[in-house]
Every structure is written in C-alpha cells, then in structure tokens.
Design a protein around this motif. Sequence first.
Motif, mmCIF file in Angstrom:
data_model
loop_
_atom_site.group_PDB
_atom_site.id
_atom_site.type_symbol
_atom_site.label_atom_id
_atom_site.label_comp_id
_atom_site.label_asym_id
_atom_site.label_seq_id
_atom_site.Cartn_x
_atom_site.Cartn_y
_atom_site.Cartn_z
ATOM 1 N N ILE A 33 60.735 20.716 19.920
ATOM 2 C CA ILE A 33 59.411 21.158 20.377
ATOM 3 C C ILE A 33 59.040 20.444 21.667
ATOM 4 O O ILE A 33 58.493 21.046 22.580
ATOM 5 C CB ILE A 33 58.356 20.936 19.269
ATOM 6 N N THR A 34 59.374 19.175 21.731
ATOM 7 C CA THR A 34 59.148 18.442 22.975
ATOM 8 C C THR A 34 60.378 18.641 23.843
ATOM 9 O O THR A 34 61.508 18.479 23.385
ATOM 10 C CB THR A 34 58.958 16.938 22.711
ATOM 11 N N ILE A 35 60.218 19.004 25.053
ATOM 12 C CA ILE A 35 61.356 19.241 25.938
ATOM 13 C C ILE A 35 62.173 17.965 26.107
ATOM 14 O O ILE A 35 63.400 17.998 26.170
ATOM 15 C CB ILE A 35 60.862 19.760 27.313
ATOM 16 N N ILE A 36 61.524 16.828 26.120
ATOM 17 C CA ILE A 36 62.208 15.555 26.304
ATOM 18 C C ILE A 36 63.156 15.264 25.134
ATOM 19 O O ILE A 36 64.172 14.616 25.303
ATOM 20 C CB ILE A 36 61.170 14.419 26.464
ATOM 21 N N GLY A 37 62.858 15.774 23.960
ATOM 22 C CA GLY A 37 63.657 15.483 22.776
ATOM 23 C C GLY A 37 64.867 16.373 22.575
ATOM 24 O O GLY A 37 65.537 16.268 21.549
ATOM 25 N N LEU A 38 65.195 17.253 23.532
ATOM 26 C CA LEU A 38 66.310 18.174 23.344
ATOM 27 C C LEU A 38 67.656 17.501 23.091
ATOM 28 O O LEU A 38 68.423 17.984 22.261
ATOM 29 C CB LEU A 38 66.410 19.146 24.516
ATOM 30 N N PRO A 39 68.006 16.403 23.757
ATOM 31 C CA PRO A 39 69.298 15.765 23.415
ATOM 32 C C PRO A 39 69.353 15.293 21.961
ATOM 33 O O PRO A 39 70.389 15.394 21.306
ATOM 34 C CB PRO A 39 69.378 14.574 24.374
ATOM 35 N N TRP A 40 68.255 14.792 21.458
ATOM 36 C CA TRP A 40 68.217 14.356 20.061
ATOM 37 C C TRP A 40 68.236 15.557 19.119
ATOM 38 O O TRP A 40 68.809 15.469 18.046
ATOM 39 C CB TRP A 40 66.980 13.504 19.806
ATOM 40 N N ALA A 41 67.625 16.651 19.521
ATOM 41 C CA ALA A 41 67.607 17.856 18.686
ATOM 42 C C ALA A 41 69.025 18.380 18.492
ATOM 43 O O ALA A 41 69.409 18.751 17.379
ATOM 44 C CB ALA A 41 66.720 18.923 19.311
ATOM 45 N N ARG A 42 69.804 18.399 19.547
ATOM 46 C CA ARG A 42 71.194 18.883 19.448
ATOM 47 C C ARG A 42 71.990 18.011 18.493
ATOM 48 O O ARG A 42 72.703 18.521 17.624
ATOM 49 C CB ARG A 42 71.848 18.891 20.820
ATOM 50 N N ALA A 43 71.875 16.700 18.636
ATOM 51 C CA ALA A 43 72.590 15.784 17.745
ATOM 52 C C ALA A 43 72.114 15.952 16.304
ATOM 53 O O ALA A 43 72.924 15.955 15.370
ATOM 54 C CB ALA A 43 72.400 14.345 18.205
ATOM 55 N N ALA A 44 70.830 16.120 16.109
ATOM 56 C CA ALA A 44 70.289 16.262 14.754
ATOM 57 C C ALA A 44 70.739 17.566 14.110
ATOM 58 O O ALA A 44 71.039 17.591 12.912
ATOM 59 C CB ALA A 44 68.768 16.183 14.788
ATOM 60 N N PHE A 45 70.811 18.661 14.875
ATOM 61 C CA PHE A 45 71.305 19.928 14.316
ATOM 62 C C PHE A 45 72.775 19.813 13.919
ATOM 63 O O PHE A 45 73.174 20.299 12.855
ATOM 64 C CB PHE A 45 71.117 21.084 15.300
ATOM 65 N N ASN A 46 73.584 19.161 14.749
ATOM 66 C CA ASN A 46 74.998 18.973 14.407
ATOM 67 C C ASN A 46 75.153 18.162 13.127
ATOM 68 O O ASN A 46 75.965 18.485 12.269
ATOM 69 C CB ASN A 46 75.739 18.273 15.546
ATOM 70 N N ILE A 47 74.359 17.121 12.996
ATOM 71 C CA ILE A 47 74.476 16.277 11.813
ATOM 72 C C ILE A 47 73.820 16.940 10.599
ATOM 73 O O ILE A 47 74.211 16.685 9.470
ATOM 74 C CB ILE A 47 73.944 14.865 12.104
ATOM 75 N N ALA A 48 72.856 17.829 10.822
ATOM 76 C CA ALA A 48 72.287 18.594 9.703
ATOM 77 C C ALA A 48 73.361 19.469 9.061
ATOM 78 O O ALA A 48 73.445 19.562 7.834
ATOM 79 C CB ALA A 48 71.122 19.451 10.188
ATOM 80 N N ILE A 49 74.201 20.076 9.877
ATOM 81 C CA ILE A 49 75.298 20.885 9.343
ATOM 82 C C ILE A 49 76.291 20.000 8.599
ATOM 83 O O ILE A 49 76.762 20.344 7.513
ATOM 84 C CB ILE A 49 75.977 21.674 10.477
ATOM 85 N N TYR A 50 76.575 18.844 9.170
ATOM 86 C CA TYR A 50 77.459 17.887 8.503
ATOM 87 C C TYR A 50 76.842 17.398 7.198
ATOM 88 O O TYR A 50 77.544 17.240 6.192
ATOM 89 C CB TYR A 50 77.746 16.718 9.449
ATOM 90 N N THR A 51 75.543 17.170 7.190
ATOM 91 C CA THR A 51 74.865 16.719 5.980
ATOM 92 C C THR A 51 74.871 17.800 4.908
ATOM 93 O O THR A 51 74.899 17.500 3.721
ATOM 94 C CB THR A 51 73.406 16.308 6.300
ATOM 95 N N LEU A 52 74.867 19.052 5.324
ATOM 96 C CA LEU A 52 74.887 20.153 4.366
ATOM 97 C C LEU A 52 76.248 20.242 3.672
ATOM 98 O O LEU A 52 76.310 20.502 2.468
ATOM 99 C CB LEU A 52 74.553 21.466 5.079
ATOM 100 N N LEU A 53 77.333 20.014 4.397
ATOM 101 C CA LEU A 53 78.688 20.114 3.837
ATOM 102 C C LEU A 53 79.548 18.939 4.320
ATOM 103 O O LEU A 53 80.400 19.096 5.187
ATOM 104 C CB LEU A 53 79.333 21.442 4.262
ATOM 105 N N PRO A 54 79.354 17.739 3.756
ATOM 106 C CA PRO A 54 80.036 16.559 4.299
ATOM 107 C C PRO A 54 81.489 16.391 3.862
ATOM 108 O O PRO A 54 82.264 15.737 4.553
ATOM 109 C CB PRO A 54 79.187 15.404 3.792
ATOM 110 N N PHE A 55 81.865 16.940 2.726
ATOM 111 C CA PHE A 55 83.215 16.703 2.222
ATOM 112 C C PHE A 55 84.207 17.601 2.955
ATOM 113 O O PHE A 55 84.001 18.788 3.100
ATOM 114 C CB PHE A 55 83.272 16.918 0.712
ATOM 115 N N GLY A 56 85.289 16.996 3.439
ATOM 116 C CA GLY A 56 86.262 17.706 4.250
ATOM 117 C C GLY A 56 86.014 17.531 5.736
ATOM 118 O O GLY A 56 86.748 18.073 6.557
ATOM 119 N N GLN A 57 84.971 16.768 6.094
ATOM 120 C CA GLN A 57 84.656 16.471 7.487
ATOM 121 C C GLN A 57 84.351 14.983 7.601
ATOM 122 O O GLN A 57 84.101 14.319 6.601
ATOM 123 C CB GLN A 57 83.424 17.253 7.941
#
Length: 134
Positions: A33-57
């Motif tokens: 939502i904050t334009i300044i936070g976009l680098p953190w948003a990308r990292a958080a989305f990547n890790i959200a996917i990892y958090t959803l299915l962590p085994f095998g990764q």
Amino acid sequence: MQPVSIFLNILWLLLGGVWMAAGWVLAAIIMAITIIGLPWARAAFNIAIYTLLPFGQRAVRRDLLTGQSDFGTGLFGLIGNLIWLVLAGWWLALGHLVTAVILAVTIIGIPFAWAHLKLAGIALWPIGRAIVPA
C-alpha cells in the motif's frame, strides 16, 4: 515434489500453515500500500508462498545461490532487513514461535514446530533470500 512432501504440506496447511501464510500476505499487502514498502512486499509475498508449502523447498541466501552480490544482499539489503525487523519481522517471528510452541507439545507436531522455527528466523531477515527446491 515427493509424495512425503505433499503429505507433510497437507498436514502443514491444517496445523497452522494457512494462518501464518495469511500473516505474511497481510504484511505484504500493508507494505505494498505504501510505495516505499514495495521491496518488502515482494519478499513477503515470496515467503508467504513458501510458508504455505514449506516441505520440499528451502530458503537460501541469494548471493550464495547465484555466486554474486546484488542489491538485496549488500548494504541496502542489510538496511532493508533492519527496517523490516522493526516494522513487521518481529510480529511474524512471534507468530511462528507461538505456533511452534503449541505444535511442539505433541509428537506429531514436532516436525511442523521445527519448520515454524526456521520460518521465524526468515521472518526476522527475509530480504536477500531465495526459495529453491530442496
């Protein structure tokens, strides 16, 4: 993905994976939502996917994976991780720690508690990480 990883990921979803992945997505949305936070948003989305299915990764440092330093693994990555730690990292790490303690009470929950502990470490320092198949 191995059949064992698929089975563990299904159990993971039932035992706290969805809850913590939702926390990562919420943090990513707030950062986006904050334009300044976009680098953190990308990292958080990547890790959200990892958090959803962590085994095998697994999560590895990007500079060790590619063999060269980049924007997220150098000084700016350090500064970004410190800002992340203050704004959202400790909340997510605390959520993973609480979930790990609850799961560690049962014998079946111990592998899932261990995965939550690894994710708590990533929650504190996510920028500069890459998710790769295990």
